[in-house]
Structure formats: structure tokens, C-alpha cells
Enzyme design. Sequence first.
Site, PDB file in Angstrom:
ATOM      1  N   TYR A   1      51.928  50.720  67.239  1.00  0.00           N
ATOM      2  CA  TYR A   1      52.087  49.258  67.167  1.00  0.00           C
ATOM      3  C   TYR A   1      53.440  48.860  66.578  1.00  0.00           C
ATOM      4  O   TYR A   1      53.818  47.680  66.644  1.00  0.00           O
ATOM      5  CB  TYR A   1      50.973  48.608  66.324  1.00  0.00           C
ATOM      6  CG  TYR A   1      49.560  48.905  66.776  1.00  0.00           C
ATOM      7  CD1 TYR A   1      49.285  49.417  68.041  1.00  0.00           C
ATOM      8  CD2 TYR A   1      48.477  48.682  65.924  1.00  0.00           C
ATOM      9  CE1 TYR A   1      47.988  49.708  68.435  1.00  0.00           C
ATOM     10  CE2 TYR A   1      47.179  48.956  66.323  1.00  0.00           C
ATOM     11  CZ  TYR A   1      46.946  49.480  67.573  1.00  0.00           C
ATOM     12  OH  TYR A   1      45.651  49.763  67.950  1.00  0.00           O
TER      13      TYR A   1
ATOM     14  N   ASP B   1      43.396  47.808  60.236  1.00  0.00           N
ATOM     15  CA  ASP B   1      43.649  48.820  61.266  1.00  0.00           C
ATOM     16  C   ASP B   1      45.065  48.671  61.814  1.00  0.00           C
ATOM     17  O   ASP B   1      45.453  47.595  62.267  1.00  0.00           O
ATOM     18  CB  ASP B   1      42.652  48.635  62.421  1.00  0.00           C
ATOM     19  CG  ASP B   1      42.884  49.660  63.519  1.00  0.00           C
ATOM     20  OD1 ASP B   1      42.458  50.815  63.332  1.00  0.00           O
ATOM     21  OD2 ASP B   1      43.494  49.315  64.554  1.00  0.00           O
TER      22      ASP B   1
END
Length: 294
Positions: A51, A46
Site C-alpha cells: 500500500y 491493517d
Amino acid sequence: MPASSSIKLNTGAEMPTLGLGTWRSQPGAVEHAVEYALKNGYRNIDTATAYGNESEVGQGIKKSGVPREEIFLTTKLNNPDMGRPKEALEYSLKQLDTPYLDLWLMHWPAPMTKEGGADKSIDWLDTWHEMEKLYKAHPEKIKAIGVSNFSVEYLKRLLSNSEVVPAANQIELHPSCPQQEVIDLCVSKGIAVTGYSPLGSEGAPLLKNPTVVKIAEKYGVKPGTILISLQANRPNVNVLPKSVTNERILANATIIDLEPADVVELNQIAKTEPFRACHPSWAGWGNLGFTESV
Ligand SMILES: NC(=O)c1ccc[n+]([C@@H]2O[C@H](COP(=O)([O-])OP(=O)(O)OC[C@H]3O[C@@H](n4cnc5c(N)ncnc54)[C@H](OP(=O)(O)O)[C@@H]3O)[C@@H](O)[C@H]2O)c1
């Protein structure tokens, strides 16, 4: 309910129950974590544009030597990209250096400006319709679309106004944030639920919870195994522990069957110690239909 090893999405695809989370992984660490996890049996990774590590995740996948088609790869449309999903999709594919995503999620139903405030000129439902169009036009690039951080209220609005039922809803799930009402709606509509922050997020605070420790002692396992297994024991639910530490990546892959009484006891924790690691209000759109208590 015995723990599953994979769950079936409404597209027919199988999604492994255990996935590696990659949020807040320090630069340089996540590539190794992905490589190590894949070399040691993980098949579900994931990530998210938010991010800032899609490129490293892609490198970790390559270095592992595991064929791409054996891996279930999820990334997420970033809040500031909700007015330009087509470009954002191409960016993610390029960063990850992959021809396709197994699952592409709307990260939050909360369009934001590049400066970090709420972008009230965009309705997330319009963004979902654009994601639907891309999914239908490019099955070779997107195997499934879904959502993340969708409350019951927001899911109902989506379901009443869309053609594609999301394959998954990724939400915070742990004993201090059980969100049973979201799970119940998802299960009734055939939407898989992916649980994030199963250990309570940064620093894994739930590993020290006395109820978790007591139940771990009963089974002779580590507290993390109890927290990860709690999600894996739920029908139609899978789970994403994050670690960049080799021995923890290995330990987190141990999943056991829990007795129903232990599940009930673990779910009582929210009554006295509720918390959310990711409060929806951070995006500037209020509580996004989630209850205030947790
Ligand atoms: N959709 C969303 O909005 C959303 C939000 C949050 C999270 N997520 C996803 O879900 C994943 C997991 O959530 P999370 O990262 O918030 O938290 P988490 O998995 O609950 O906890 C991660 C923390 O626990 C530590 N840890 C992991 N395994 C451990 C073990 N066996 N013993 C002791 N400590 C351990 C990690 O440290 P080390 O890494 O230093 O080992 C890290 O500090 C994320 O990485 C991300 O992929 C999605």
C-alpha cells in the site's frame, strides 16, 4: 451468533473484531484516518508494504497517543519481496517505526518480479518456511504469522507441509463473495479469518444493494452497519472496513447482532450478483485455487 468484539488467535492473543483498512488511502489522508480511528475506539489497524503507506500509518499511531501495546497492528509481505522476507520484515518495522508486528501476513501466495510479472523461480511455500523461521527466531519482532488470499487448495498444501499453523487468513468477504468453504476449513484448523472489502471495495457498491438496504431499514441502521456486522456475526471472523472520512470511520464502528434469517438472506446475494473486487489472477499465477464464479 451475536457479534464478537474480539477473536482469539491460535497464539492466545486477542484480535479486535473491528479493524481499520488502509488500502488506496490517498497520501496525506491515511495518517489522519489512523489517528482519528484510534482516538475513537479502533484498536486494530491493517496495512501492507504494497500500500506504500506504512510510514504514514506509523505516524498516525504515534499522533493518536494510544499506547502501542493497546493496538493490534498487521502488515503484509509484498509479492516482490518473497525471495527476501528478512529484509522486508526489517523494512516494515522501520517504516511503521514499531519494534514489533502483531501479525505479519504473506499478502498473496504469488511471488512477483519488481517489474510486476509472476516470478516462477520462487515457491511461496519456501517463503512461508522462511517466515516460520523468522517468527521462531524473533518473537520480540513478530507476535504471529499468517496468510492472505489463501484458497482451500493452497491452505491444504501449506498445512500439510509446515510446522506453524497460520494465525489468520485474510480474504475478501462480503455478500457477493461469501467464501464459506475457506471459512469452514480455517475454523476447523483454528485459523482466524479476517474479511476484507466488506463494503465491496472502492466506492462501496454493496451499500446500494436492495437486500442490504431493506435489512438496514428493518434494524433502523445504515447499510454499512449491516455489511460490517454480517462478518462480525460469524464465529472466528473479523472485519476491515476502510475509510479516510471521519464520519464514515465513526459509522463503521457500529456493529449489531443480526437475526439468522437475515444472515441467510444476505448470503443469497452471491447467487445472483457474485463478484470479487480483488481477482487473484492479477498476480499472474491464475486463480490461485479460488473458484472462477466469484
Ligand atoms: N489482503 C488483501 O489482499 C486485501 C485486499 C483488499 C483489501 N484489504 C484490506 O481490507 C481493507 C478494506 O477493503 P477495501 O478498502 O477494499 O474496501 P471497503 O472497506 O469494502 O470499502 C472502502 C470504500 O468504501 C468507502 N466507504 C467506507 N465506509 C463508508 C461508509 N460508511 N459510507 C460510504 N462509503 C464508505 C470508502 O471511501 P472513503 O475512504 O473515501 O471514505 C472506500 O471507497 C483495505 O483497506 C485493506 O486494509 C486487503
